[in-house]
Design an enzyme around this catalytic site. Sequence first.
Site, PDB file in Angstrom:
ATOM      1  N   THR A  77       0.809  -1.223   0.000  1.00 46.90           N
ATOM      2  CA  THR A  77       0.000   0.000   0.000  1.00 46.90           C
ATOM      3  C   THR A  77       0.845   1.277   0.000  1.00 46.90           C
ATOM      4  O   THR A  77       1.842   1.380   0.700  1.00 46.90           O
ATOM      5  CB  THR A  77      -0.938  -0.009   1.232  1.00 46.90           C
ATOM      6  OG1 THR A  77      -1.740  -1.188   1.172  1.00 46.90           O
ATOM      7  CG2 THR A  77      -1.845   1.209   1.253  1.00 46.90           C
ATOM      8  N   SER A 126      -6.662  -0.049  -2.821  1.00 49.71           N
ATOM      9  CA  SER A 126      -7.407  -1.116  -3.508  1.00 49.71           C
ATOM     10  C   SER A 126      -6.815  -1.367  -4.892  1.00 49.71           C
ATOM     11  O   SER A 126      -6.804  -2.500  -5.378  1.00 49.71           O
ATOM     12  CB  SER A 126      -8.878  -0.710  -3.661  1.00 49.71           C
ATOM     13  OG  SER A 126      -9.449  -0.495  -2.398  1.00 49.71           O
ATOM     14  N   ASP A 152      -4.656 -13.908  -1.717  1.00 54.02           N
ATOM     15  CA  ASP A 152      -5.606 -15.034  -1.594  1.00 54.02           C
ATOM     16  C   ASP A 152      -5.313 -15.800  -0.310  1.00 54.02           C
ATOM     17  O   ASP A 152      -6.214 -16.168   0.447  1.00 54.02           O
ATOM     18  CB  ASP A 152      -5.458 -16.011  -2.771  1.00 54.02           C
ATOM     19  CG  ASP A 152      -6.120 -15.510  -4.042  1.00 54.02           C
ATOM     20  OD1 ASP A 152      -6.903 -14.546  -3.968  1.00 54.02           O
ATOM     21  OD2 ASP A 152      -5.839 -16.080  -5.122  1.00 54.02           O
ATOM     22  N   ARG A 207      -5.952 -13.718   3.003  1.00 51.71           N
ATOM     23  CA  ARG A 207      -7.364 -13.514   3.370  1.00 51.71           C
ATOM     24  C   ARG A 207      -7.886 -14.640   4.263  1.00 51.71           C
ATOM     25  O   ARG A 207      -8.784 -14.415   5.078  1.00 51.71           O
ATOM     26  CB  ARG A 207      -8.203 -13.376   2.092  1.00 51.71           C
ATOM     27  CG  ARG A 207      -8.012 -12.009   1.500  1.00 51.71           C
ATOM     28  CD  ARG A 207      -8.481 -11.871   0.084  1.00 51.71           C
ATOM     29  NE  ARG A 207      -8.047 -10.555  -0.393  1.00 51.71           N
ATOM     30  CZ  ARG A 207      -7.968 -10.195  -1.665  1.00 51.71           C
ATOM     31  NH1 ARG A 207      -8.314 -11.052  -2.615  1.00 51.71           N
ATOM     32  NH2 ARG A 207      -7.561  -8.991  -1.992  1.00 51.71           N
ATOM     33  N   ARG A 226     -25.379 -10.112  34.631  1.00 54.30           N
ATOM     34  CA  ARG A 226     -26.010  -8.794  34.793  1.00 54.30           C
ATOM     35  C   ARG A 226     -27.501  -8.931  35.095  1.00 54.30           C
ATOM     36  O   ARG A 226     -28.246  -9.554  34.331  1.00 54.30           O
ATOM     37  CB  ARG A 226     -25.803  -7.991  33.505  1.00 54.30           C
ATOM     38  CG  ARG A 226     -26.530  -6.675  33.449  1.00 54.30           C
ATOM     39  CD  ARG A 226     -25.947  -5.678  34.434  1.00 54.30           C
ATOM     40  NE  ARG A 226     -26.547  -4.358  34.254  1.00 54.30           N
ATOM     41  CZ  ARG A 226     -26.392  -3.374  35.126  1.00 54.30           C
ATOM     42  NH1 ARG A 226     -25.641  -3.543  36.201  1.00 54.30           N
ATOM     43  NH2 ARG A 226     -26.963  -2.211  34.899  1.00 54.30           N
ATOM     44  N   GLN A 231     -23.589  -3.995  22.758  1.00 56.57           N
ATOM     45  CA  GLN A 231     -24.991  -3.691  23.065  1.00 56.57           C
ATOM     46  C   GLN A 231     -25.466  -4.464  24.292  1.00 56.57           C
ATOM     47  O   GLN A 231     -26.138  -3.917  25.170  1.00 56.57           O
ATOM     48  CB  GLN A 231     -25.854  -4.051  21.834  1.00 56.57           C
ATOM     49  CG  GLN A 231     -27.253  -3.485  21.861  1.00 56.57           C
ATOM     50  CD  GLN A 231     -27.251  -1.957  21.722  1.00 56.57           C
ATOM     51  OE1 GLN A 231     -26.290  -1.373  21.237  1.00 56.57           O
ATOM     52  NE2 GLN A 231     -28.304  -1.323  22.185  1.00 56.57           N
ATOM     53  N   GLY A 243     -24.000   0.286  28.728  1.00 57.02           N
ATOM     54  CA  GLY A 243     -23.004   1.350  28.881  1.00 57.02           C
ATOM     55  C   GLY A 243     -21.622   0.816  29.238  1.00 57.02           C
ATOM     56  O   GLY A 243     -20.598   1.376  28.822  1.00 57.02           O
ATOM     57  N   GLU A 279      -6.086  -6.153   3.567  1.00 55.70           N
ATOM     58  CA  GLU A 279      -5.935  -7.303   2.639  1.00 55.70           C
ATOM     59  C   GLU A 279      -7.133  -7.377   1.690  1.00 55.70           C
ATOM     60  O   GLU A 279      -7.622  -8.456   1.353  1.00 55.70           O
ATOM     61  CB  GLU A 279      -5.685  -8.595   3.415  1.00 55.70           C
ATOM     62  CG  GLU A 279      -4.392  -8.482   4.215  1.00 55.70           C
ATOM     63  CD  GLU A 279      -3.702  -9.781   4.516  1.00 55.70           C
ATOM     64  OE1 GLU A 279      -4.012 -10.800   3.885  1.00 55.70           O
ATOM     65  OE2 GLU A 279      -2.820  -9.766   5.400  1.00 55.70           O
ATOM     66  N   SER A 287     -14.030  -5.081   1.823  1.00 52.65           N
ATOM     67  CA  SER A 287     -15.182  -5.953   1.520  1.00 52.65           C
ATOM     68  C   SER A 287     -15.695  -5.698   0.099  1.00 52.65           C
ATOM     69  O   SER A 287     -16.163  -6.617  -0.570  1.00 52.65           O
ATOM     70  CB  SER A 287     -16.292  -5.717   2.545  1.00 52.65           C
ATOM     71  OG  SER A 287     -15.852  -6.186   3.799  1.00 52.65           O
TER      72      SER A 287
END
Length: 383
Positions: free
Chosen positions: A126, A132, A240, A243, A268, A336, A340, A363, A366
Amino acid sequence: MQLNPSMKHELIRKSVRHFAETELAPIAAEIDRDAVFPRSIIDKMRALNYFGLQVPREFGGAALDTISTAIVVEELSRVCAAVGLCVTVHNGVAVYPVLRFGTREQKQQYLSRLANGEMIGAFSLTEANAGSDAGSVETTAVKINDDYVLNGTKIFVTNGGICDLALIFALVDPEGARPANGVFIAESGFPGFVRGEVENLCGMRANPVSSLFLEDCRVPEKNILGKKGDGLKIGLVTLDNGRIGIAAQALGLAQGALEAAVKYAKERHQFKKPISSQQTIQNYLADMFTEVAAARLLLYRACALKDEGVRFGTEAAMAKLYCSKVATGVTSLAVQIHGGYGYSKEYDVERYFRDAKVTEIYEGTSEIQRMVIARAVLSEMRL
Ligand SMILES: Cc1cc2nc3c(=O)[nH]c(=O)nc-3n(C[C@H](O)[C@H](O)[C@H](O)COP(=O)(O)OP(=O)(O)OC[C@H]3O[C@@H](n4cnc5c(N)ncnc54)[C@H](O)[C@@H]3O)c2cc1C
């Protein structure tokens, strides 16, 4: 293809999990906070042969199959993805191309030292104008006597701050009649090999991702990997393979976040009962568990195809696309479920959430994985 990992694979998982939980878990949050790579860990990983995962025994490697290799990266990343990144980049995109495209002399000179971790490897493609679009590198390599002289700036080099060797992608003879892409094995001790500052990243903070400056860097002609002009091909074949490693890393992150979420949901209490008794939380956990299992199957399928010696590029892209999507989704849901507290550095899921995002970027983003997969979908041969 065997769908369940064998006894041998489960033993490897157990051994790496033990290492990760005893050696990485106690320091993972701290090295993320301080953005320092734990050098002492390198010696411990050397002893376990983590730097020569698929290197043949004649060069001192562990000669593992690809599923075992993925399991090593998965288990390290389940606890500390930044260390998992060091191992997968070293093995997947630095050692692999030397093994696959290196001359006998290059293998003798570098493979044993890479396999035993005496040398840490990096892959440096890069640049500011070549992300890309890997064919657009502007770093130049000009032949002077028996050397190539490299000039240019590489960015986002994983392991950049600690690497002893980097594969540098460059444009060979840029002023000549036929400029060509080439890959050079450059040692960090070569004159003109200069490391830049370590990047201040959102996640993977303990990996010393840095820029590299090539300032009249002299690389002997015998250090060109493959043939002059093969640079792009070597880069794509290497990616390849890489990845598969990033997919394994993403899977490990998702697994770690899932386990943390299950534990927290049971502990919790709100409304005088554990939040795990709430249908909504159960639905989240059921989806996370299913997606992690599906991601694992897709990844191991790509690994199995590689071990069978057949083309696996499309399946590696599918595994990377899906595992990274699962990693960002599952780590987000894990935050989530923690409410918090999940947004606080008190809990590991905050780090997993930040670490997961980049698995959709490096690498090949998407979007680029979808291009690779679409090419196969649109070719009748692949359906
Ligand atoms: C932490 C980290 C570590 C890294 N490690 C390495 C490393 O070790 N070695 C190395 O060489 N590189 C490394 N990289 C670089 C990484 O591989 C690139 O960032 C990545 O390939 C994307 O390139 P870019 O950042 O220039 O984005 P761009 O290529 O500018 O893309 C920007 C956006 O446009 C989209 N896009 C671009 N082209 C198309 C297209 N044709 N169709 C549709 N969408 C498109 C992309 O998907 C993306 O969403 C690393 C990056 C990070 C963040």
